[in-house]
Design an enzyme around this catalytic site. Sequence first.
Site, PDB file in Angstrom:
ATOM      1  N   GLY A  13      -7.547   3.521   8.646  1.00  0.00           N
ATOM      2  CA  GLY A  13      -8.307   4.858   9.474  1.00  0.00           C
ATOM      3  C   GLY A  13      -8.309   4.838  10.610  1.00  0.00           C
ATOM      4  O   GLY A  13      -8.571   5.955  11.531  1.00  0.00           O
ATOM      5  N   ILE A  17      -2.131   8.577   8.546  1.00  0.00           N
ATOM      6  CA  ILE A  17      -3.158   9.419   7.452  1.00  0.00           C
ATOM      7  C   ILE A  17      -4.186   9.085   7.109  1.00  0.00           C
ATOM      8  O   ILE A  17      -5.272   9.911   6.393  1.00  0.00           O
ATOM      9  CB  ILE A  17      -2.190   8.626   6.119  1.00  0.00           C
ATOM     10  CG1 ILE A  17      -1.310   9.238   5.990  1.00  0.00           C
ATOM     11  CG2 ILE A  17      -3.341   9.115   4.688  1.00  0.00           C
ATOM     12  CD1 ILE A  17       0.789   8.833   5.858  1.00  0.00           C
ATOM     13  N   TYR A 150       9.890  -3.132   1.828  1.00  0.00           N
ATOM     14  CA  TYR A 150       8.810  -2.003   1.596  1.00  0.00           C
ATOM     15  C   TYR A 150       8.604  -1.610   0.589  1.00  0.00           C
ATOM     16  O   TYR A 150       7.496  -1.317  -0.366  1.00  0.00           O
ATOM     17  CB  TYR A 150       8.965  -1.336   2.945  1.00  0.00           C
ATOM     18  CG  TYR A 150       8.305  -0.028   3.033  1.00  0.00           C
ATOM     19  CD1 TYR A 150       7.071  -0.297   3.268  1.00  0.00           C
ATOM     20  CD2 TYR A 150       8.307   1.937   2.496  1.00  0.00           C
ATOM     21  CE1 TYR A 150       5.543   0.984   3.672  1.00  0.00           C
ATOM     22  CE2 TYR A 150       7.458   2.299   2.791  1.00  0.00           C
ATOM     23  CZ  TYR A 150       6.186   1.946   3.325  1.00  0.00           C
ATOM     24  OH  TYR A 150       5.372   3.190   3.409  1.00  0.00           O
TER      25      TYR A 150
END
Length: 247
Positions: A13, A17, A150
């Site tokens: 965080g 995003i 990924y």
Amino acid sequence: MSLANKNVVITGGSTGIGLATAKQFIKEGANVLITGRSAGNLQKAANEIGSPNLKTVIADTSNFEGIEALKKAVAESGQKVDVLFLNAGVASFAPIAHVSEADFDTQFNTNVKGHFFTLQKLIPHLADGSSVTFTSSGVATSAAVATAVYSATKAALNKIADIAVNELAERKIRVNIVSPGPIKTPGLDSVAPPEAQAYLAASTALQRVGTVDEIAGAVVFLASDAAGYINGADIAIDGGFIQYHLK
Ligand SMILES: NC(=O)c1ccc[n+]([C@@H]2O[C@H](COP(=O)([O-])OP(=O)(O)OC[C@H]3O[C@@H](n4cnc5c(N)ncnc54)[C@H](OP(=O)(O)O)[C@@H]3O)[C@@H](O)[C@H]2O)c1
């Protein structure tokens, strides 16, 4: 649920995003706990947000030590978690022939193992009726070259989320996925130079990369009462990323 006074945990965080999502939840009156590996990033995020309702925890959630640090902070708060946003992620891109074991392990540990066990360890701390959202990616269902590891981490995450939907249903916990397309973040900047970002923008129907607020808004919506019947959804937020259909 009204988001005022709700308790939100966001892994990863401190930038991009996750940070944008933390800001939006704080605006809604929620209490937010964010994690990240770097104390410096977390401090910067705390300064930017400047709210007593934000807590930061240094926790590398790619390993059990970090996950335990997060769990301890949640337990010490004495509060149930109403919203869990499993968002921390790393990416590196190389053709299969050139992927190193370290690249593979770092991405699978952060993007898959970390979220799996963060969810596991926090299940007893989740409120009945809470909202869990995973950050996946549109690449989970595409086949672009040099994205095997990924993309596989995100595909694995999608399957874990699917099964969590059923396992947590008894407690009315909703589990959803957001799948961003290319979003302008420090993470994207670290893997895609400007010419690559221009290519990504041109690969979307809207002809631009997205903003962090465009993902954060969806995560806040998913946590709200307005999304009370949305469960098991995978929401693509990608401007219409037509490149998905190409090899
Ligand atoms: N940007 C895009 O185009 C895009 C597209 C699709 C999906 N995504 C996904 O969106 C999520 C967020 O990415 P972003 O673009 O916002 O990237 P970002 O700006 O690099 O943010 C990543 C966040 O995760 C944290 N983090 C990384 N590894 C961690 C770990 N092991 N433990 C705890 N925290 C960790 C970072 O902080 P520290 O570095 O301090 O740990 C940072 O707070 C990721 O899951 C990514 O795969 C991004």
